[in-house]
Design an enzyme around this catalytic site. Structure first.
Site, mmCIF file in Angstrom:
data_model
loop_
_atom_site.group_PDB
_atom_site.id
_atom_site.type_symbol
_atom_site.label_atom_id
_atom_site.label_comp_id
_atom_site.label_asym_id
_atom_site.label_seq_id
_atom_site.Cartn_x
_atom_site.Cartn_y
_atom_site.Cartn_z
ATOM 1 N N PRO A 466 2.002 -3.298 -7.624
ATOM 2 C CA PRO A 466 3.050 -2.315 -7.376
ATOM 3 C C PRO A 466 3.015 -1.835 -5.928
ATOM 4 C CG PRO A 466 1.294 -1.371 -8.708
ATOM 5 C CD PRO A 466 0.960 -2.815 -8.537
ATOM 6 N N CYS A 467 4.156 -1.789 -5.301
ATOM 7 C CA CYS A 467 4.270 -1.260 -3.929
ATOM 8 C C CYS A 467 5.307 -0.152 -3.983
ATOM 9 C CB CYS A 467 4.693 -2.358 -2.956
ATOM 10 S SG CYS A 467 3.473 -3.651 -2.778
ATOM 11 N N GLN A 468 4.964 0.939 -4.690
ATOM 12 C CA GLN A 468 5.966 1.989 -4.872
ATOM 13 C C GLN A 468 6.326 2.664 -3.566
ATOM 14 O OE1 GLN A 468 3.208 3.249 -7.432
ATOM 15 N NE2 GLN A 468 4.241 2.645 -9.335
ATOM 16 N N GLY A 469 5.452 2.487 -2.577
ATOM 17 C CA GLY A 469 5.724 3.087 -1.271
ATOM 18 C C GLY A 469 6.897 2.454 -0.547
#
Ligand SMILES: C[S@@+](CC[C@H](N)C(=O)[O-])C[C@H]1O[C@@H](n2cnc3c(N)ncnc32)[C@H](O)[C@@H]1O
Length: 851
Positions: A466-469
């Site tokens: 996950p790369c929610q940033g």
């Protein structure tokens, strides 16, 4: 200079730099014909800047570079045939070709490498000299085949520090330059693509550079030099070159050897990606088995475990998992199961043998726990209870803080002698110093049954860290230092895990935002990490709808393959879906699609009718998570998606699956609160309907909504407004999504993790509810027999997070070909099957009634 120009300017090197053919005579030289006198203009060899020696014989030059001898004009326009377009290209015309040149007193030969003058402020370019020629205007020129530094590739300057400064990448980009652009000679060693750094160091010249890979702009590919030539040796399969748009079913796909290879699914969610990859590889004849899966979400783990009893599912954070792997390796070394710092070969999966599936990692193995409990009860009956605490057995291992005591470390779950399961505790390794025997027992058994992967024992790692940033919805994105944002940290953990385990293949999935945010920093980082570890790499962007589901869903997939393996291709679409949404121009090349000019017969895109029209009607408050279908399949898609587990490729069936066999699971909508339900009931049942169709709303200029000032605001039974303020304000009043109703002839944009209708089009076309979990699962290509666990919200999340199954199947098939050396060097391939027909174990499936 055209360095870095786009694909259309690329040309394959067609000239061999074979010194024996660089004859110094003119005319065709045969044993019978003595060399004829040279007629060409003689170039003065002692000048500071000149082509030297006699020119290459005209006949030979014309044979090797025919495009240079077509006109007496300086340039000749000609169609570029090697690149994939018909555009005209200007080709500098030559009088003569040479083998050598002198620049600033230094002599250069064909095949030498040189620094070439760049624009002011830039580092000099690096080129291989592949042609010396004199133009019709008598200007000395050379043709450069460019080397790229890491910063010139997709890795770019922000991530170039990941790559050895001495390492360059040979490209297929060529162009012509005046001889005086050459600055100085540079030695560039070609080194073997493996990781033997001592051998590599011995080959690199002191002040020189080295290369072991080619870089190509097509799918931003880093590839070993050696595979270019090895293709001929391995008999490329006819499977690769089957016609596009072929309607073959799975049974017609050729099957190859059956050896078993282990897959680790990191950030597995409910397992869609690995499920599809294993299905696809089995279609290519490879038995890929998801041996381990890791996810922090316990419900997702439960779903994966139920559907894949063969997998050791670990419900833990990936960062803890990585620490655990390192500790596990040390333990295996300590008990002499592994040689220190030597990758594990003993647990190699190549044998195809099944392991003894004893104690798993902490996971969802309820049945095993029950068994263990029974064993303990039996044991406790025969043993004396004692007040002294004695370790009977170690049951499990983890890294972290299982006791929530703010003490992270390596822990073992202990079964205490004379005590039942309820007394099991997690004990830190330090507390077990006098239980070496028990520890050894646990480690030996765990090693034998592969409870955890060891370096060298994993064939394939897949994952969607996950790369929610990077999310466009995240207002606090840190675009200056994306990796410092803890929300993006998982990409580092993921790459570190790859570095530790050194699998043969890697497939990483992510949202397209990874290429948009901070100029694609994270996507570039991922490639940089793989290349720094000597993996070959290439990128592709695939729309799920192009593979047979009614959902657009564009995602980025990054392949990585060990230097000794083939780099997999990207499977071309089987269904015609039109592009939506843009990507940055540097990444346009990675879109997996047919060239416009290619004529191919793609299937039409699927619609909601194709996918869900057979599903029984349900209400907003449907409480059953399992029921009979009560209907029959109406379309091909429905027939195959309804297959029972035993009829679906690669899914195992055991007793735990019995209660749901033939049942329709997860056909439940998120229950809307009474106000939202009331609102949904007011949305007309027509195509394109949404909150704008409600009384009190008018559409003004610029497609913005406004309140209808001629009437009072309409209220619901509860007294709340029919049209909520947030709907009017969403995207400054320009959105049509709030309370949007889907229509049966449509394809949805993307299945998301939340089902609220407030800002997305998720209402069923003819029923007053949002799409159910199962309807979403169908849009993602999950077979109906793939059951999900957790609350309704949790199940929507698992489905919304998933990689669309047909995309994973297609990629699994590509992998299957690559690992058997059956794929070509080109980045794209056509599939010999289509979804969902390929789900069938046999193409003889009759009917589709599952009730
Ligand atoms: C995009 S989803 C993966 C979906 C999956 N590949 C599939 O096809 O079903 C990302 C997953 O990462 C998990 N996750 C997030 N942070 C994590 C962490 N620190 N460690 C392990 N898993 C994590 C989430 O629970 C989520 O299931």
């Amino acid at each position: 200079m055209g360095k870095g120009s786009k694909r259309k300017h690329q040309k394959k090197i067609d000239e061999s730099i074979d010194s024996e053919s660089e004859t110094q005579t003119q005319g065709l030289t045969t044993l019978l014909d003595p060399p004829k006198p040279k007629k060409a203009r003689k170039v003065v060899p002692d000048s500071d800047l000149c082509l030297v020696g006699p020119p290459i014989a005209p006949a030979e030059a014309r044979q090797r570079w025919p495009h240079r001898y077509q006109s007496k004009n300086k340039v000749k326009k000609q169609a570029v045939t090697e690149a994939s377009n018909d555009e005209e290209n200007e080709v500098l015309q030559a009088r003569n070709h040479y083998v050598e040149a002198i620049v600033d007193g230094c002599r250069y030969k064909l095949g030498d490498n040189a620094y070439v003058k760049a624009e002011d402020g830039n580092l000099d370019y690096i080129a291989r000299i592949v042609e010396f020629f004199e133009t019709v205007d008598q200007e000395p020129f050379f043709k450069a085949q460019w080397f790229y530094r890491a910063e010139d590739t997709v890795i770019n300057k922000d991530n170039a520090h990941l790559i050895d400064k001495r390492r360059v990448f040979l490209s297929d980009i060529h162009d012509d330059n005046p001889l005086n652009c050459i600055i100085s000679k540079v030695e560039i060693a070609e080194v073997a693509p493996d990781n033997d750094s001592a051998a590599k160091e011995s080959r690199i010249p002191d002040s020189g550079l080295y290369y072991n890979m080619k870089y190509s702009l097509q799918h931003l590919t880093f590839k070993n030099i050696f595979t270019e030539t090895s293709k001929k040796d391995n008999g490329t399969s006819s499977v690769v070159s089957s016609e596009c748009g072929s309607n073959n079913t799975s049974s017609e796909v050729q099957r190859f050897d059956k050896s078993q290879k282990y897959l680790l699914d990191l950030y597995s969610g409910c397992g869609a990606m690995s499920t599809g990859l294993c299905m696809g590889s089995s279609l290519a004849g490879i038995k890929l088995v998801t041996k381990w899966a890791v996810d922090i979400n316990s419900f997702a783990c439960k779903s994966l475990q139920w559907n894949h009893p063969e997998t050791k599912v670990r419900n833990e954070a990936a960062e803890d998992f990585l620490c655990l792997l390192k500790e596990w390796e040390k333990l295996c070394q300590k008990f002499s199961l592994l040689e220190p710092n030597k990758p594990s070969e003993t647990v190699s999966s190549e044998t195809g043998e099944e392991d003894d599936d004893d104690d798993d990692g902490q996971g969802c193995e309820e049945e095993k726990e029950q068994e263990q409990e029974k064993e303990r009860q039996d044991d406790s009956g025969s043993e004396d209870s004692s007040e002294e605490f004695e370790v009977e057995r170690l049951l499990d291992i983890c890294f972290g803080d299982p006791n929530k005591a703010k003490k992270r470390g390596l822990y073992f779950k202990v079964l205490w002698k004379g005590y039942d399961k309820s007394y099991d505790t997690w004990e830190p390794i330090e507390g077990l110093s006098n239980c070496e025997e028990r520890l050894k027992e646990f480690v030996s058994k765990g090693y034998k049954s592969n409870i955890l992967p060891l370096p060298g024992s994993v064939y394939f790692i897949c994952g969607g860290p996950p790369c929610q940033g990077v999310s466009g919805f995240n207002r606090f994105r840190n675009s200056n230092a994306p990796l410092e944002d803890v929300k993006n940290k998982q990409l580092v953990v993921y790459m570190d895990t790859i570095e530790h385990l050194k699998p043969r293949y890697v497939l990483t999935e992510n949202v397209v935002d990874i290429l948009k945010f901070a100029k694609g920093f994270l996507g570039r980082y991922a490639v940089g990490r793989l290349v720094s570890m000597n993996y070959q790499a290439r990128m592709g962007m695939m729309a799920a709808g192009s593979y047979g589901v009614p959902q657009f869903r564009m995602r980025v997939f990054l392949w990585g393959s060990h230097p000794s393996e083939r780099l997999p291709q990207y499977p071309l679409p089987t269904h015609e879906v039109f592009s939506r949404g843009g990507v940055p121009i540097e990444f346009e090349e990675i879109h997996v699609t047919y060239d416009k000019k290619d004529s191919c017969q793609l299937e039409s895109a699927l619609t909601l009718t194709d996918a869900i029209s057979d599903l029984p009607q349900v209400n907003n408050d449907e409480s059953r998570d399992q029921r009979n279908y009560g209907t029959t399949a109406r379309t091909e898609f429905q027939k195959f998606i309804r297959l029972r587990r035993k009829d679906v490729i690669n899914l195992t069936v055991d007793s735990r699956h019995a209660p749901s066999l033939g049942m329709l699971c997860d056909h439940q909508p998120l229950q809307l609160n009474p106000d939202d339900y009331d609102r949904v009931c007011h949305i007309p049942k027509k195509k394109g309907a949404n909150f704008r169709d409600l009384p009190g709303v008018v559409v003004g200029e610029n497609n913005r909504v406004e309140w209808d000032t001629t009437m009072d605001r309409v209220l619901l039974k509860s007294g709340k407004p029919l049209v909520p303020d947030y709907a009017m304000k969403f995207v400054k009043g320009r959105s049509t999504k709030p309370f949007g109703r889907l229509w049966m002839d449509e394809i949805v944009n993307t299945v998301v993790t939340r089902a609220e209708p407030h800002n997305q089009t998720v209402i069923h076309p003819s029923q007053n509810r949002v799409l159910t979990i199962r309807e979403n699962a169908r849009l993602q290509g999950f077979p109906d027999c793939y059951k999900l666990f957790g609350t309704i919200k949790e199940r929507y999340i698992q489905v919304g997070n998933a990689v669309a199954v047909p995309v994973a199947i297609a990629l699994g098939y590509s992998f299957g070909l690559a690992c058997q050396n059956l794929c070509g060097d080109e980045p794209l391939m056509t599939l010999p099957f289509k979804f969902p027909n390929c789900l069938a174990r046999s193409s003889q499936i009759e009917g589709g009634d599952s009730d």
